[in-house]
Motif scaffolding. Structure first.
Motif, PDB file in Angstrom:
ATOM      1  N   SER A 145       0.830  -1.194   0.000  1.00 17.65           N
ATOM      2  CA  SER A 145       0.000   0.000   0.000  1.00 17.65           C
ATOM      3  C   SER A 145       0.869   1.249   0.000  1.00 17.65           C
ATOM      4  CB  SER A 145      -0.946   0.007   1.207  1.00 17.65           C
ATOM      5  OG  SER A 145      -0.205   0.158   2.408  1.00 17.65           O
ATOM      6  N   LEU A 146       2.099   1.145   0.475  1.00 18.32           N
ATOM      7  CA  LEU A 146       3.028   2.260   0.399  1.00 18.32           C
ATOM      8  C   LEU A 146       3.835   2.229  -0.889  1.00 18.32           C
ATOM      9  CD1 LEU A 146       4.265   2.351   4.073  1.00 18.32           C
ATOM     10  CD2 LEU A 146       2.937   4.087   2.897  1.00 18.32           C
ATOM     11  N   GLY A 147       3.643   1.225  -1.718  1.00 20.22           N
ATOM     12  CA  GLY A 147       4.311   1.175  -2.999  1.00 20.22           C
ATOM     13  C   GLY A 147       5.697   0.588  -2.961  1.00 20.22           C
ATOM     14  N   TRP A 148       6.019  -0.202  -1.978  1.00 19.56           N
ATOM     15  CA  TRP A 148       7.359  -0.751  -1.890  1.00 19.56           C
ATOM     16  C   TRP A 148       7.493  -2.031  -2.689  1.00 19.56           C
ATOM     17  CZ3 TRP A 148       9.416   3.324  -0.811  1.00 19.56           C
ATOM     18  CH2 TRP A 148       9.087   4.115   0.274  1.00 19.56           C
ATOM     19  N   ASN A 149       6.550  -2.302  -3.554  1.00 17.35           N
ATOM     20  CA  ASN A 149       6.656  -3.443  -4.440  1.00 17.35           C
ATOM     21  C   ASN A 149       7.716  -3.110  -5.496  1.00 17.35           C
ATOM     22  OD1 ASN A 149       6.351  -5.538  -6.173  1.00 17.35           O
ATOM     23  ND2 ASN A 149       4.189  -5.175  -6.611  1.00 17.35           N
ATOM     24  N   PRO A 150       8.869  -3.782  -5.475  1.00 13.95           N
ATOM     25  CA  PRO A 150       9.945  -3.402  -6.388  1.00 13.95           C
ATOM     26  C   PRO A 150       9.589  -3.534  -7.862  1.00 13.95           C
ATOM     27  CG  PRO A 150      10.573  -5.336  -5.096  1.00 13.95           C
ATOM     28  CD  PRO A 150       9.238  -4.878  -4.599  1.00 13.95           C
TER      29      PRO A 150
ATOM     30  N   PHE B 199      29.029   5.094 -14.699  1.00 11.99           N
ATOM     31  CA  PHE B 199      29.205   3.672 -14.424  1.00 11.99           C
ATOM     32  C   PHE B 199      28.504   3.318 -13.125  1.00 11.99           C
ATOM     33  CE2 PHE B 199      31.780   0.242 -12.454  1.00 11.99           C
ATOM     34  CZ  PHE B 199      31.478  -0.746 -13.369  1.00 11.99           C
ATOM     35  N   ASP B 200      27.746   2.243 -13.149  1.00  7.29           N
ATOM     36  CA  ASP B 200      27.026   1.777 -11.966  1.00  7.29           C
ATOM     37  C   ASP B 200      27.561   0.405 -11.586  1.00  7.29           C
ATOM     38  OD1 ASP B 200      25.253   1.388  -9.923  1.00  7.29           O
ATOM     39  OD2 ASP B 200      23.552   0.950 -11.211  1.00  7.29           O
ATOM     40  N   GLY B 201      28.790   0.373 -11.114  1.00  6.67           N
ATOM     41  CA  GLY B 201      29.420  -0.901 -10.794  1.00  6.67           C
ATOM     42  C   GLY B 201      28.856  -1.573  -9.561  1.00  6.67           C
ATOM     43  N   MET B 202      28.216  -0.800  -8.689  1.00  3.34           N
ATOM     44  CA  MET B 202      27.701  -1.365  -7.442  1.00  3.34           C
ATOM     45  C   MET B 202      26.235  -1.778  -7.550  1.00  3.34           C
ATOM     46  SD  MET B 202      30.297  -1.445  -5.560  1.00  3.34           S
ATOM     47  CE  MET B 202      29.633  -1.795  -3.967  1.00  3.34           C
ATOM     48  N   GLY B 203      25.587  -1.527  -8.657  1.00  4.85           N
ATOM     49  CA  GLY B 203      24.176  -1.884  -8.791  1.00  4.85           C
ATOM     50  C   GLY B 203      23.308  -1.084  -7.852  1.00  4.85           C
ATOM     51  N   VAL B 204      23.370   0.237  -7.973  1.00  6.91           N
ATOM     52  CA  VAL B 204      22.651   1.137  -7.081  1.00  6.91           C
ATOM     53  C   VAL B 204      21.170   0.791  -7.025  1.00  6.91           C
ATOM     54  CG1 VAL B 204      21.955   3.534  -6.761  1.00  6.91           C
ATOM     55  CG2 VAL B 204      24.292   3.005  -7.403  1.00  6.91           C
TER      56      VAL B 204
ATOM     57  N   LEU C 225      18.949  -0.473  -3.728  1.00  7.43           N
ATOM     58  CA  LEU C 225      17.811   0.295  -3.219  1.00  7.43           C
ATOM     59  C   LEU C 225      16.524  -0.519  -3.238  1.00  7.43           C
ATOM     60  CD1 LEU C 225      18.225   3.879  -4.620  1.00  7.43           C
ATOM     61  CD2 LEU C 225      18.029   3.204  -2.245  1.00  7.43           C
ATOM     62  N   LEU C 226      16.289  -1.238  -4.324  1.00  6.77           N
ATOM     63  CA  LEU C 226      15.071  -2.034  -4.416  1.00  6.77           C
ATOM     64  C   LEU C 226      15.035  -3.130  -3.364  1.00  6.77           C
ATOM     65  CD1 LEU C 226      14.627  -2.293  -8.261  1.00  6.77           C
ATOM     66  CD2 LEU C 226      13.260  -0.970  -6.654  1.00  6.77           C
ATOM     67  N   LEU C 227      16.162  -3.752  -3.104  1.00  6.49           N
ATOM     68  CA  LEU C 227      16.231  -4.765  -2.055  1.00  6.49           C
ATOM     69  C   LEU C 227      15.932  -4.140  -0.703  1.00  6.49           C
ATOM     70  CD1 LEU C 227      16.815  -7.677  -1.215  1.00  6.49           C
ATOM     71  CD2 LEU C 227      19.199  -7.027  -0.949  1.00  6.49           C
TER      72      LEU C 227
ATOM     73  N   ASN D 230      15.440  -5.474   8.300  1.00  4.70           N
ATOM     74  CA  ASN D 230      15.947  -6.631   9.042  1.00  4.70           C
ATOM     75  C   ASN D 230      17.080  -7.323   8.302  1.00  4.70           C
ATOM     76  OD1 ASN D 230      14.043  -6.189  11.022  1.00  4.70           O
ATOM     77  ND2 ASN D 230      12.563  -7.596  10.117  1.00  4.70           N
ATOM     78  N   LEU D 231      17.193  -7.102   6.997  1.00  4.91           N
ATOM     79  CA  LEU D 231      18.222  -7.759   6.204  1.00  4.91           C
ATOM     80  C   LEU D 231      19.481  -6.926   6.033  1.00  4.91           C
ATOM     81  CD1 LEU D 231      16.056  -9.321   3.363  1.00  4.91           C
ATOM     82  CD2 LEU D 231      16.837 -10.374   5.479  1.00  4.91           C
ATOM     83  N   ASN D 232      19.458  -5.683   6.522  1.00  3.43           N
ATOM     84  CA  ASN D 232      20.589  -4.793   6.318  1.00  3.43           C
ATOM     85  C   ASN D 232      20.848  -4.043   7.613  1.00  3.43           C
ATOM     86  OD1 ASN D 232      22.486  -2.979   5.312  1.00  3.43           O
ATOM     87  ND2 ASN D 232      21.418  -2.776   3.359  1.00  3.43           N
ATOM     88  N   ASN D 233      22.089  -4.050   8.079  1.00  2.00           N
ATOM     89  CA  ASN D 233      22.389  -3.353   9.329  1.00  2.00           C
ATOM     90  C   ASN D 233      22.697  -1.878   9.097  1.00  2.00           C
ATOM     91  OD1 ASN D 233      24.830  -3.694   8.097  1.00  2.00           O
ATOM     92  ND2 ASN D 233      25.841  -4.691   9.814  1.00  2.00           N
TER      93      ASN D 233
END
Length: 165
Positions: free
Chosen positions: A38-43, A74-79, A83-85, A151-154
């Motif tokens: 409902s907040l649109g966080w569906n990647p 260049f986006d070597g880090m997969g920005v 963010l989507l994750l 919870n998946l990222n500190n």
């Protein structure tokens, strides 16, 4: 009553209790997912993201033909994937009343997501971190302050976006 009847009845009662616990746990997970959608966080729904902070270049991420492109060379880090994750696992909590002051929003970072029709889905105004992995934010121009964490990222979302800018 025979012992076999007692055992059978106790198995049915125990099974019913376990089923109700599993159902309650599953419904809580479903409610969490629905609140995110409902907040649109569906990647899958996000097709464009803009990250801005005053005094810095903004980052524009657009998805075309299934590939995320950026306005940087260049986006070597997969920005975009980072963010989507983060956004797909984000936890949003209300902040305790009157504990956070307006100073927390000095030098904020703005993150806006858009759908395939370039209509804004969500706008986050991200303030400073209030604890490790926990940052303050305002969602969709609301005045109430929310606390964001994953919870998946500190790392907090603020630290992640700082590293990108």
């Amino acid at each position: 009553m025979k012992p076999i009847k007692i055992i059978i009845i106790s198995i049915f009662v125990l099974s019913g209790g376990l089923i109700s616990l599993l159902f309650q746990q599953k419904s809580n997970r479903i409610n969490d997912q629905l609140s995110k959608k409902s907040l649109g966080w569906n990647p899958v729904a996000i097709k464009k993201m803009v990250i801005k902070r005053e005094g810095h270049d903004s980052i524009l991420l657009t998805k075309g033909d299934g590939i995320w492109k950026t306005n940087r060379k260049f986006d070597g880090m997969g920005v975009a994937s980072q963010l989507l994750l983060y956004l797909s696992t984000i936890q949003i909590e209300n902040s305790p009343k009157n504990t956070l002051k307006e100073e927390i929003f000095t030098n904020p970072i703005s993150l806006t997501t858009f759908d395939k029709n370039s209509a804004p889905i969500n706008r986050l105004l991200i303030g400073k971190d209030v604890a490790a992995g926990l940052c303050a934010a305002r969602l969709n121009n609301e005045q109430s302050i929310k606390l964001l964490h994953s919870n998946l990222n500190n790392k907090s979302l603020r630290i992640l976006l700082d590293s990108l800018l």
